[in-house]
Scaffold this motif. Structure first.
Motif, PDB file in Angstrom:
ATOM      1  N   ALA A 167       4.499   5.284  -5.019  1.00  0.00           N
ATOM      2  CA  ALA A 167       4.823   6.226  -3.947  1.00  0.00           C
ATOM      3  C   ALA A 167       3.833   6.084  -2.797  1.00  0.00           C
ATOM      4  CB  ALA A 167       4.829   7.649  -4.488  1.00  0.00           C
ATOM      5  N   ALA A 168       2.566   5.805  -3.111  1.00  0.00           N
ATOM      6  CA  ALA A 168       1.556   5.652  -2.062  1.00  0.00           C
ATOM      7  C   ALA A 168       1.855   4.448  -1.186  1.00  0.00           C
ATOM      8  CB  ALA A 168       0.169   5.504  -2.694  1.00  0.00           C
ATOM      9  N   ALA A 169       2.302   3.354  -1.798  1.00  0.00           N
ATOM     10  CA  ALA A 169       2.644   2.169  -1.011  1.00  0.00           C
ATOM     11  C   ALA A 169       3.874   2.431  -0.161  1.00  0.00           C
ATOM     12  CB  ALA A 169       2.872   0.974  -1.936  1.00  0.00           C
ATOM     13  N   ASP A 170       4.876   3.107  -0.732  1.00  0.00           N
ATOM     14  CA  ASP A 170       6.075   3.456   0.042  1.00  0.00           C
ATOM     15  C   ASP A 170       5.699   4.254   1.291  1.00  0.00           C
ATOM     16  OD1 ASP A 170       7.478   2.253  -1.969  1.00  0.00           O
ATOM     17  OD2 ASP A 170       8.484   4.064  -2.675  1.00  0.00           O
ATOM     18  N   THR A 171       4.869   5.275   1.090  1.00  0.00           N
ATOM     19  CA  THR A 171       4.465   6.138   2.195  1.00  0.00           C
ATOM     20  C   THR A 171       3.669   5.354   3.232  1.00  0.00           C
ATOM     21  OG1 THR A 171       4.422   8.086   0.762  1.00  0.00           O
ATOM     22  CG2 THR A 171       3.187   8.216   2.822  1.00  0.00           C
ATOM     23  N   ALA A 172       2.759   4.498   2.775  1.00  0.00           N
ATOM     24  CA  ALA A 172       1.941   3.717   3.702  1.00  0.00           C
ATOM     25  C   ALA A 172       2.801   2.795   4.562  1.00  0.00           C
ATOM     26  CB  ALA A 172       0.913   2.897   2.924  1.00  0.00           C
ATOM     27  N   ILE A 173       3.809   2.198   3.965  1.00  0.00           N
ATOM     28  CA  ILE A 173       4.674   1.274   4.710  1.00  0.00           C
ATOM     29  C   ILE A 173       5.512   2.032   5.733  1.00  0.00           C
ATOM     30  CG2 ILE A 173       6.631  -0.301   4.477  1.00  0.00           C
ATOM     31  CD1 ILE A 173       5.420  -0.980   1.641  1.00  0.00           C
ATOM     32  N   ILE A 174       6.101   3.142   5.322  1.00  0.00           N
ATOM     33  CA  ILE A 174       6.915   3.928   6.250  1.00  0.00           C
ATOM     34  C   ILE A 174       6.042   4.502   7.366  1.00  0.00           C
ATOM     35  CG2 ILE A 174       8.239   6.077   6.456  1.00  0.00           C
ATOM     36  CD1 ILE A 174       9.596   5.340   3.829  1.00  0.00           C
ATOM     37  N   GLU A 175       4.848   4.978   7.030  1.00  0.00           N
ATOM     38  CA  GLU A 175       3.927   5.487   8.050  1.00  0.00           C
ATOM     39  C   GLU A 175       3.544   4.377   9.028  1.00  0.00           C
ATOM     40  OE1 GLU A 175       2.577   8.326   8.924  1.00  0.00           O
ATOM     41  OE2 GLU A 175       3.657   9.516   7.457  1.00  0.00           O
TER      42      GLU A 175
ATOM     43  N   LYS B   2       2.917  -8.914   2.077  1.00  0.00           N
ATOM     44  CA  LYS B   2       4.318  -9.042   2.474  1.00  0.00           C
ATOM     45  C   LYS B   2       5.255  -8.886   1.270  1.00  0.00           C
ATOM     46  CE  LYS B   2       5.781 -13.112   3.623  1.00  0.00           C
ATOM     47  NZ  LYS B   2       6.017 -14.363   4.380  1.00  0.00           N
ATOM     48  N   ALA B   3       4.834  -9.422   0.121  1.00  0.00           N
ATOM     49  CA  ALA B   3       5.666  -9.321  -1.077  1.00  0.00           C
ATOM     50  C   ALA B   3       5.873  -7.866  -1.489  1.00  0.00           C
ATOM     51  CB  ALA B   3       5.035 -10.110  -2.220  1.00  0.00           C
ATOM     52  N   THR B   4       4.867  -7.017  -1.231  1.00  0.00           N
ATOM     53  CA  THR B   4       4.986  -5.595  -1.567  1.00  0.00           C
ATOM     54  C   THR B   4       6.115  -4.954  -0.780  1.00  0.00           C
ATOM     55  OG1 THR B   4       2.631  -5.448  -2.062  1.00  0.00           O
ATOM     56  CG2 THR B   4       3.767  -3.381  -1.609  1.00  0.00           C
ATOM     57  N   VAL B   5       6.251  -5.325   0.485  1.00  0.00           N
ATOM     58  CA  VAL B   5       7.326  -4.777   1.313  1.00  0.00           C
ATOM     59  C   VAL B   5       8.671  -5.300   0.839  1.00  0.00           C
ATOM     60  CG1 VAL B   5       8.218  -4.548   3.664  1.00  0.00           C
ATOM     61  CG2 VAL B   5       5.744  -4.610   3.276  1.00  0.00           C
ATOM     62  N   TYR B   6       8.757  -6.594   0.592  1.00  0.00           N
ATOM     63  CA  TYR B   6      10.038  -7.183   0.200  1.00  0.00           C
ATOM     64  C   TYR B   6      10.476  -6.752  -1.195  1.00  0.00           C
ATOM     65  CZ  TYR B   6      10.670 -10.185   4.254  1.00  0.00           C
ATOM     66  OH  TYR B   6      10.895 -10.654   5.528  1.00  0.00           O
ATOM     67  N   ARG B   7       9.543  -6.338  -2.049  1.00  0.00           N
ATOM     68  CA  ARG B   7       9.952  -5.814  -3.354  1.00  0.00           C
ATOM     69  C   ARG B   7      10.666  -4.483  -3.211  1.00  0.00           C
ATOM     70  NH1 ARG B   7       5.040  -7.865  -5.522  1.00  0.00           N
ATOM     71  NH2 ARG B   7       4.001  -5.867  -5.177  1.00  0.00           N
ATOM     72  N   ARG B   8      10.400  -3.780  -2.107  1.00  0.00           N
ATOM     73  CA  ARG B   8      10.975  -2.463  -1.906  1.00  0.00           C
ATOM     74  C   ARG B   8      12.228  -2.481  -1.032  1.00  0.00           C
ATOM     75  NH1 ARG B   8       5.986  -2.173  -3.420  1.00  0.00           N
ATOM     76  NH2 ARG B   8       5.117  -0.235  -4.280  1.00  0.00           N
ATOM     77  N   TRP B   9      12.229  -3.349  -0.035  1.00  0.00           N
ATOM     78  CA  TRP B   9      13.353  -3.407   0.903  1.00  0.00           C
ATOM     79  C   TRP B   9      13.759  -4.857   1.131  1.00  0.00           C
ATOM     80  CZ3 TRP B   9       9.039  -0.258   1.838  1.00  0.00           C
ATOM     81  CH2 TRP B   9       9.280   1.131   1.746  1.00  0.00           C
ATOM     82  N   SER B  10      15.057  -5.102   1.151  1.00  0.00           N
ATOM     83  CA  SER B  10      15.556  -6.473   1.299  1.00  0.00           C
ATOM     84  C   SER B  10      15.346  -7.009   2.707  1.00  0.00           C
ATOM     85  CB  SER B  10      17.050  -6.523   0.944  1.00  0.00           C
ATOM     86  OG  SER B  10      17.786  -5.646   1.781  1.00  0.00           O
ATOM     87  N   GLY B  11      15.194  -6.110   3.675  1.00  0.00           N
ATOM     88  CA  GLY B  11      15.006  -6.540   5.055  1.00  0.00           C
ATOM     89  C   GLY B  11      14.687  -5.349   5.941  1.00  0.00           C
ATOM     90  N   LYS B  12      14.577  -5.611   7.241  1.00  0.00           N
ATOM     91  CA  LYS B  12      14.140  -4.571   8.172  1.00  0.00           C
ATOM     92  C   LYS B  12      15.133  -3.422   8.254  1.00  0.00           C
ATOM     93  CE  LYS B  12      13.842  -5.534  12.612  1.00  0.00           C
ATOM     94  NZ  LYS B  12      13.309  -6.098  13.877  1.00  0.00           N
ATOM     95  N   ASN B  13      16.429  -3.711   8.225  1.00  0.00           N
ATOM     96  CA  ASN B  13      17.412  -2.637   8.328  1.00  0.00           C
ATOM     97  C   ASN B  13      17.325  -1.674   7.157  1.00  0.00           C
ATOM     98  OD1 ASN B  13      18.454  -3.405  10.783  1.00  0.00           O
ATOM     99  ND2 ASN B  13      20.135  -4.597   9.914  1.00  0.00           N
ATOM    100  N   ALA B  14      17.159  -2.209   5.949  1.00  0.00           N
ATOM    101  CA  ALA B  14      17.023  -1.340   4.776  1.00  0.00           C
ATOM    102  C   ALA B  14      15.773  -0.476   4.888  1.00  0.00           C
ATOM    103  CB  ALA B  14      16.987  -2.182   3.507  1.00  0.00           C
ATOM    104  N   LEU B  15      14.692  -1.047   5.399  1.00  0.00           N
ATOM    105  CA  LEU B  15      13.460  -0.284   5.593  1.00  0.00           C
ATOM    106  C   LEU B  15      13.655   0.797   6.646  1.00  0.00           C
ATOM    107  CD1 LEU B  15      10.484   0.401   5.384  1.00  0.00           C
ATOM    108  CD2 LEU B  15       9.951  -1.662   6.689  1.00  0.00           C
ATOM    109  N   LEU B  16      14.283   0.461   7.762  1.00  0.00           N
ATOM    110  CA  LEU B  16      14.497   1.444   8.822  1.00  0.00           C
ATOM    111  C   LEU B  16      15.391   2.585   8.363  1.00  0.00           C
ATOM    112  CD1 LEU B  16      14.869  -0.899  11.920  1.00  0.00           C
ATOM    113  CD2 LEU B  16      12.976   0.649  11.420  1.00  0.00           C
TER     114      LEU B  16
END
Length: 207
Positions: free
Chosen positions: A23-31, A59-73
């Motif tokens: 959850a901390a990594a998720d929050t850090a990336i979105i922030e 970078k792998a941490t981000v891609y493990r959570r979201w397949s791309g920028k649109n999914a992250l946004l």
């Protein structure tokens, strides 16, 4: 609210491979995304690599959570959506005022005006992403509003010869127009009551 809520659905195609999410990594990336946009980055300027650097993760941490920028946004814009206050049911007017007051407070927060509009504009231009946002966020809000209006119709407080969706737009539209379309418009205290009372006057059943 600047982090993903506990009830937020998992982003589509987040690419997880059995590893528990932090959850901390998720929050850090979105922030990090929110901070970059607040600092002037356009959606086109954002890259998964740059977001990872700003969040202090690989970078792998981000891609493990979201397949791309649109999914992250999609999760970024979900993080800006606070839950609506629960309808108390004692007064249709009071429930409508509470819903509009919630929108007014969101509009007063700078992040919910400049950043929200930036991300929302991008999401709206992506049909698949917009459909998922609509189905997971907007639809729930509309259904909550429709439930209050139907209760008003059943009680004889609101005329029954108009489509509920149109009635909802009459209440919500003025607040959204001020909060999202023109940041120069004032959002004073009492605006929610003024909108609700004006619309209720027009939609009361005829004698």
């Amino acid at each position: 609210m600047t982090g993903p809520g506990p009830s937020a659905p998992e982003p589509a195609g987040d690419g997880r491979r059995g590893r528990p999410r932090s959850a901390a990594a998720d929050t850090a990336i979105i922030e990090a995304v929110l901070r970059l946009i607040e600092e002037g980055a356009s959606i086109g300027d954002l890259s998964m690599e740059g977001i990872a650097r700003a969040a202090g993760v690989g970078k792998a941490t981000v891609y493990r959570r979201w397949s791309g920028k649109n999914a992250l946004l999609l999760d970024v814009i979900r993080s800006l959506d606070d839950d609506l206050p629960p309808a108390r049911g004692a007064s249709v007017r009071d429930d409508l005022v509470a819903m509009l007051e919630h929108l007014r407070h969101r509009g007063l927060v700078k992040r919910h005006s400049a950043v929200f509009r930036t991300v929302l504009t991008h999401v709206q231009a992506q049909p698949d992403v917009w459909r998922e946002y609509h189905d997971t966020v907007i639809r729930a809000r509309r259904e909550a509003m429709h439930a209050v209006l139907r209760r008003g119709i059943d009680r004889g407080e609101i005329r029954a010869d108009r489509e509920v969706g149109v009635l909802a737009d009459l209440f919500v539209g003025p607040m959204l127009a001020r909060a999202l379309l023109d940041e120069r418009q004032a959002l004073p205290e009492g605006l929610a009551e003024q909108i609700v009372d004006t619309v209720l006057e027009g939609v009361r059943p005829r004698p």
